[in-house]
Design an enzyme around this catalytic site. Structure first.
Site: not given
Lengths: 280, 280
Positions: A120-122, A223
């Protein structure tokens, strides 16, 4: 102790609503999705990052201590000294980092191995989107697809799913060509896994990037799904359910078209509606 | 290159189906959920664990290379040397570890920080369930709940959700008492977050363990949700959708009752049906 997040759980967006012959540009609301980092420490210890989770803002302190509780780091409320937002970071991630201070010293060794990991994301949506843009350039212009094609996708996805999924408990990700023909479909209990399987299949078949295709998802658009689709060069994402705020922001950056609530002849277009030919 | 997993995507279970006045014990099928570890290495490098994901077996090699692709570790199929199951582990996790060999050397530094983390399980379902059992004893016997109470829960959950969720895009986790009264409800775009918020709230209110309550979930029941509920001592889990194979296995271990497909006067009971009083 404040339990409401200063960040909003719902975000206002502009949507192009297609309903039969009507086209209506109107404001709409979507669920906020933002990364939250949970940090933990005990007396005299530096706060350490325990986890980053994509969450809907609200009840952030409950989320932080609940996560510590279900991970076995906190036993009871008596072991809790305080919970607070860490406000020393960038303004963009303000209220997206929560620090849990325990009354006892905390050893996170071993907890890494108890985590299952989603790509996913940071920590920070903004920073991560910037990073992604670097090794994930905007998708190609791709095709302009007839509106009538979109209307067929949900039924075709369901029909294809029913062949494989005897339990009714699986998420699906499917590739369609610009004429609405099914190219490939993968399923999994995790929707991110279904999409990774689909993209892995394309990679093994030498088909990447998927610059002229439509991705159809059985669930909602987060996202993570937009990011994975962008990595495969997919210009158009459709889903039966809603996109999140961060999914819309990411799709705008990558130049992708996001269509949500796609059901029969109704649909909401959240980004880049010029890829949909309303006349056909 | 084989693309079918030797492990099954669907698992056979025994279910007690409640339908109006009828009670039918019959076999059923649920989605398999099992952990898969993805390892990566280049020429001359030792394989390193990149991620553990809870997945439905099937197309495991596609999942592994697709994950590497969407993480930016593999660019094209030309960079891929091979994909293989690692068969040196315990029989229990056979075909649950996949090694991706790249033609170039692989540097995983930095990738950890790009992961969002879900509290879930370790590599091996068996080993993790054992570990959990140690710091997560079986739940208490708890209440015996009238069957009529269960029938009310879905509508009460929906009614409570509609107050908060204007977007229709949120998962909910709610606590009910044994008479069907709503105690608390939390929502999030991630269902694991909704449950952590609910448990965090209970912790802050000095209410743990929730030994006489019913947990009602808006979505499906995964291993992760059962684990978190067990950590909070919750004896009964209900959901509108299906449980996974691993969720059922975990609930059996922890002594929890799992009710799925709860809709009006129908329900499937997967484990510990003695907590449901059919006469009331």
């Amino acid at each position: 102790m404040t339990l409401r997040s200063p960040r909003r759980a719902v975000a206002a967006v502009q949507v192009r609503a297609l309903d039969g012959d009507r086209v209506l540009d109107r404001p709409d609301k979507v669920v906020s999705e933002e990364p939250m980092e949970i940090r933990v420490h005990g007396p005299g210890q530096e706060p350490q990052a325990l986890a980053v989770t994509m969450r809907t803002p609200g009840h952030d302190f409950e989320l932080a201590v609940g996560f510590c509780r279900t991970e076995g780091i906190l036993g009871s409320v008596d072991e809790l000294d305080s919970v607070a937002y860490c406000l020393s970071g960038q303004a963009e991630q303000e209220f997206n980092v929560v620090t849990v201070t325990a009354r006892h010293s905390v050893d996170l060794a071993g907890h890494e191995r108890n985590f299952s990991v989603n790509a996913s994301c940071g920590v920070c949506g903004k920073r991560t989107l910037d990073q992604l843009e670097q090794h994930c350039p905007a998708v190609a212009d791709g095709p302009i697809v007839a509106r009538s094609v979109f209307a067929q996708l949900p039924a075709r996805l369901r029909a294809a799913q029913s062949v494989f999924d005897v339990t009714g408990g699986l998420h699906a990700a499917a590739r369609f060509d610009e004429h609405g023909g099914l190219v490939a479909l993968r399923e999994d209990i995790g929707r991110h896994n279904a999409l990774d399987k689909l993209i892995g299949h394309a990679l093994l078949e030498h088909e990447l990037p998927l610059a002229s295709e439509i991705l159809m998802l059985s669930g909602r658009v987060s996202f993570e799904m937009v990011q994975k689709a962008a990595m495969a060069g997919i210009p158009i994402l459709c889903a039966v359910s809603a996109p999140s705020s961060l999914a819309i922001r990411a799709a705008e950056r990558f130049g992708q078209t996001v269509v949500g609530f796609l059901r029969d002849d109704r649909a909401n277009v959240y980004t880049r509606s010029e890829r949909i030919d309303l006349a056909r």
